[in-house]
Write a protein that holds these residues in place. Structure first.
Motif: not given
Length: 195
Positions: A119-121, A158-167, A152-155, A61-66
């Motif tokens: 984190x996308x993954x 696995x329903x990842x929502x993060x968007x980025x030019x990198x992974x 970067x980019x989520x997958x 979950x995009x805002x959950x990583x600590x």
């Protein structure tokens, strides 16, 4: 063929066990972090798409990583080796980021866009036939006894929502006592699944 059929069966059991769970805590030498994956599936990679194979992954979950991690392996990206990567996450974003080798290049890449510091993954490498770092990410992210994370980019799988030019996949060893707890239950220790 029989080896990979058994491999698939084992990993699909792990993915099924993770279904319906929501919180991961990852601790060990160089790492102490947590994230939520509520509603996100864990995907088994077991030799149907590429070889070598061997990992299970999800998109946090995009805002959950600590927490923090000091990656034990170098990483290759854009033909450059980056080593000594350190990250500190707060509410999903890497608020501190550095690398001992090619650190300036590392920062230019993760700052390309807003999603580059998330984190996308998150994945667990499960191929015990791969034990040495090679500098080839396709191999290194499968090292048995390791985990890896991609900035970067989520997958989508696995329903990842993060968007980025990198992974950007970066690998960390868990063999020296690293642990993963899922909803408080010990799931993984030092390269071995405990369920």
């Amino acid at each position: 063929i029989a080896y990979w059929q058994n491999f698939k069966a084992r990993q699909e059991k792990l993915a099924a066990w993770l279904t319906g769970k929501s919180h991961a805590e990852v601790k060990g030498p160089g790492i102490d972090m947590s994230f939520d994956f509520t509603g996100r599936p864990w995907i088994s990679c077991h030799g149907t798409v590429n070889f070598p194979d061997g990992e299970i992954f999800t998109s946090p979950i995009e805002d959950s990583v600590n927490g923090h991690v000091e990656f034990s392996y170098p990483t290759m990206y854009g033909g450059r080796m980056v080593d000594g990567v350190k990250l500190v996450f707060k509410d999903g974003r890497a608020v501190e980021a550095s690398a001992e080798k090619n650190g300036e290049f590392f920062l230019t890449q993760i700052d390309l866009d807003e999603g580059g510091r998330r984190l996308g993954e998150f994945a667990i490498g499960t191929n015990m036939g791969i034990q040495q770092f090679t500098g080839e990410t396709l191999f290194d992210e499968k090292i048995g006894g390791s985990i890896h994370m991609a900035l970067g980019e989520g997958i989508a799988e696995s329903l990842g929502l993060n968007k980025s030019q990198i992974h950007w996949d970066i690998v960390h060893s868990m063999r020296d006592g690293g642990e993963i707890r899922i909803d408080g239950e010990l799931f993984y220790r030092a390269g071995e699944f405990m369920v």
